[in-house]
Design a protein around this motif. Structure first.
Motif, PDB file in Angstrom:
ATOM      1  N   HIS A   1      12.469   1.508   5.931  1.00  0.00           N
ATOM      2  CA  HIS A   1      11.638   0.317   6.174  1.00  0.00           C
ATOM      3  C   HIS A   1      11.103  -0.250   4.864  1.00  0.00           C
TER       4      HIS A   1
ATOM      5  N   ASP B   1       1.119  -5.537   5.091  1.00  0.00           N
ATOM      6  CA  ASP B   1       0.980  -5.037   6.457  1.00  0.00           C
ATOM      7  C   ASP B   1      -0.398  -4.450   6.678  1.00  0.00           C
TER       8      ASP B   1
ATOM      9  N   THR C   1       0.860  -1.184   0.000  1.00  0.00           N
ATOM     10  CA  THR C   1       0.000   0.000   0.000  1.00  0.00           C
ATOM     11  C   THR C   1       0.897   1.234   0.000  1.00  0.00           C
TER      12      THR C   1
ATOM     13  N   ALA D   1       7.758  -3.006   3.977  1.00  0.00           N
ATOM     14  CA  ALA D   1       6.557  -3.263   4.757  1.00  0.00           C
ATOM     15  C   ALA D   1       6.671  -2.308   5.952  1.00  0.00           C
TER      16      ALA D   1
ATOM     17  N   LYS E   1      13.251  10.007  -0.697  1.00  0.00           N
ATOM     18  CA  LYS E   1      13.631   8.588  -0.619  1.00  0.00           C
ATOM     19  C   LYS E   1      15.104   8.359  -0.974  1.00  0.00           C
TER      20      LYS E   1
ATOM     21  N   SER F   1       3.576   4.639  -3.438  1.00  0.00           N
ATOM     22  CA  SER F   1       4.513   4.158  -4.465  1.00  0.00           C
ATOM     23  C   SER F   1       3.909   3.194  -5.488  1.00  0.00           C
TER      24      SER F   1
HETATM   25  C1  F6R Z   1       2.909  -0.132   2.865  1.00  0.00           C
HETATM   26  C2  F6R Z   1       4.293  -0.423   3.121  1.00  0.00           C
HETATM   27  C3  F6R Z   1       5.298   0.637   3.362  1.00  0.00           C
HETATM   28  C4  F6R Z   1       5.339   1.683   2.261  1.00  0.00           C
HETATM   29  C5  F6R Z   1       6.351   2.762   2.611  1.00  0.00           C
HETATM   30  C6  F6R Z   1       6.428   3.827   1.541  1.00  0.00           C
HETATM   31  O1  F6R Z   1       2.194  -1.347   2.656  1.00  0.00           O
HETATM   32  O2  F6R Z   1       4.611  -1.558   3.142  1.00  0.00           O
HETATM   33  O3  F6R Z   1       6.569   0.060   3.463  1.00  0.00           O
HETATM   34  O4  F6R Z   1       5.675   1.061   1.053  1.00  0.00           O
HETATM   35  O5  F6R Z   1       6.000   3.346   3.819  1.00  0.00           O
HETATM   36  O6  F6R Z   1       5.217   4.498   1.485  1.00  0.00           O
HETATM   37  P1  F6R Z   1       4.895   5.488   0.278  1.00  0.00           P
HETATM   38  O7  F6R Z   1       4.852   4.643  -0.956  1.00  0.00           O
HETATM   39  O8  F6R Z   1       3.534   6.037   0.599  1.00  0.00           O
HETATM   40  O9  F6R Z   1       5.972   6.491   0.248  1.00  0.00           O
END
Ligand code: F6R
Length: 259
Positions: A136, A65, A35, A138, A201, A38
């Motif tokens: 991190h 998660d 989720t 997940a 990132k 990204s």
């Molecule tokens: C969500 C998850 C997290 C997101 C991470 C990046 O299921 O596993 O690891 O991938 O927090 O989040 P975004 O893509 O919103 O920058």
């Protein structure tokens, strides 16, 4: 580990190509779904391909998660996010998507049951991933065991601040706990496809690809995976020391070789 640096739209198409290639070869493949923001363009691309005939009818999917304690109908409950952003837009069978149960009375038992359901499905063929600014994957926050399995974790302040944008900007409304696949759970998937975009990132991507493997940057465990693909835009790639080499490698990649 393969690193591809390209504009965001192309990255989503490449990830969708990998999913489509998998499903053309095995219509009953098992997908791992992330989720967050990204993967959204990937889901849009897969929905477009579904409209052109790509079927998910035989697919099973496992989420990475889930927040602990969000009410069943909360729009940010990851189960509901995946339903809205992807499952309801393709022909996945009812019940085909599973996730850890963040509302279970017995959370450790729910985590063990989730691990068993992934194993019963034969494991994940292709896992889509994002990365947090703290490294991190997940919700395996810094300090996570590289051998971890699905369990409860406490979200860092950084992650709660990053995710406040999904909760009307209110950090206090972001849950403090989650259930998350562990790093070893994720590493058992047969192909890892991680997407990252934006300068926020860049440090996490640098550590993921070029840093020492360490629980301090949990995504670095992916360096030990035999088939890991990292798809990043220019901004997310801006701290990569070997960016020119990754660009050259991708430009010279043999045409027959997929991701
Ligand atoms: C969500 C998850 C997290 C997101 C991470 C990046 O299921 O596993 O690891 O991938 O927090 O989040 P975004 O893509 O919103 O920058």
């Amino acid at each position: 580990m393969e690193v591809v640096i390209a504009p965001a739209g192309e990255l989503a198409r490449l990830a969708a190509d990998a999913v489509e290639g998998l499903l053309r070869g095995n219509p009953e493949a098992v997908l791992g779904l992330a989720t967050g923001s990204s993967p959204l363009a990937v889901y849009d691309e897969l929905v477009a391909r579904h409209k052109e005939g790509l079927s998910f009818a035989g697919v099973r999917a496992f989420m990475l998660d889930e927040y602990v304690g969000l009410p069943a109908d909360h729009p940010e409950r990851y189960r509901n996010v995946i339903e809205k952003e992807f499952a309801s837009r393709v022909d996945l069978a009812p019940g085909a998507v599973k996730g850890p149960d963040g509302l279970a009375d017995d959370l450790p038992a729910a985590c063990a049951a989730y691990e068993a359901s992934i194993a019963d499905a034969g494991g994940v063929d292709l896992q889509i991933l994002g990365i947090g600014t703290d490294g991190h994957i997940a919700f395996n926050e810094p300090g996570s065991s590289l051998a971890s399995r699905t369990r409860i974790k406490t979200l860092t302040k950084q992650t709660r601040e990053d995710n406040a944008r999904f909760f009307g900007g209110s950090v206090d409304d972001v849950p403090r706990h989650c259930l998350t696949q562990g790093l070893a759970t994720i590493m058992a998937a047969r192909h890892l496809v991680l997407l990252a975009s934006g300068r926020a990132k860049a440090e996490a991507v640098h550590q993921l690809v070029e840093g020492p493997v360490s629980a301090m940057w949990p995504a670095t465990v992916m360096q030990l995976h035999p088939h890991a693909t990292v798809l990043v835009d220019d901004a997310a790639a801006s701290r990569l020391q070997l960016a020119d080499y990754y660009r050259q490698t991708y430009a010279d990649k043999p045409g027959w070789q997929g991701l």
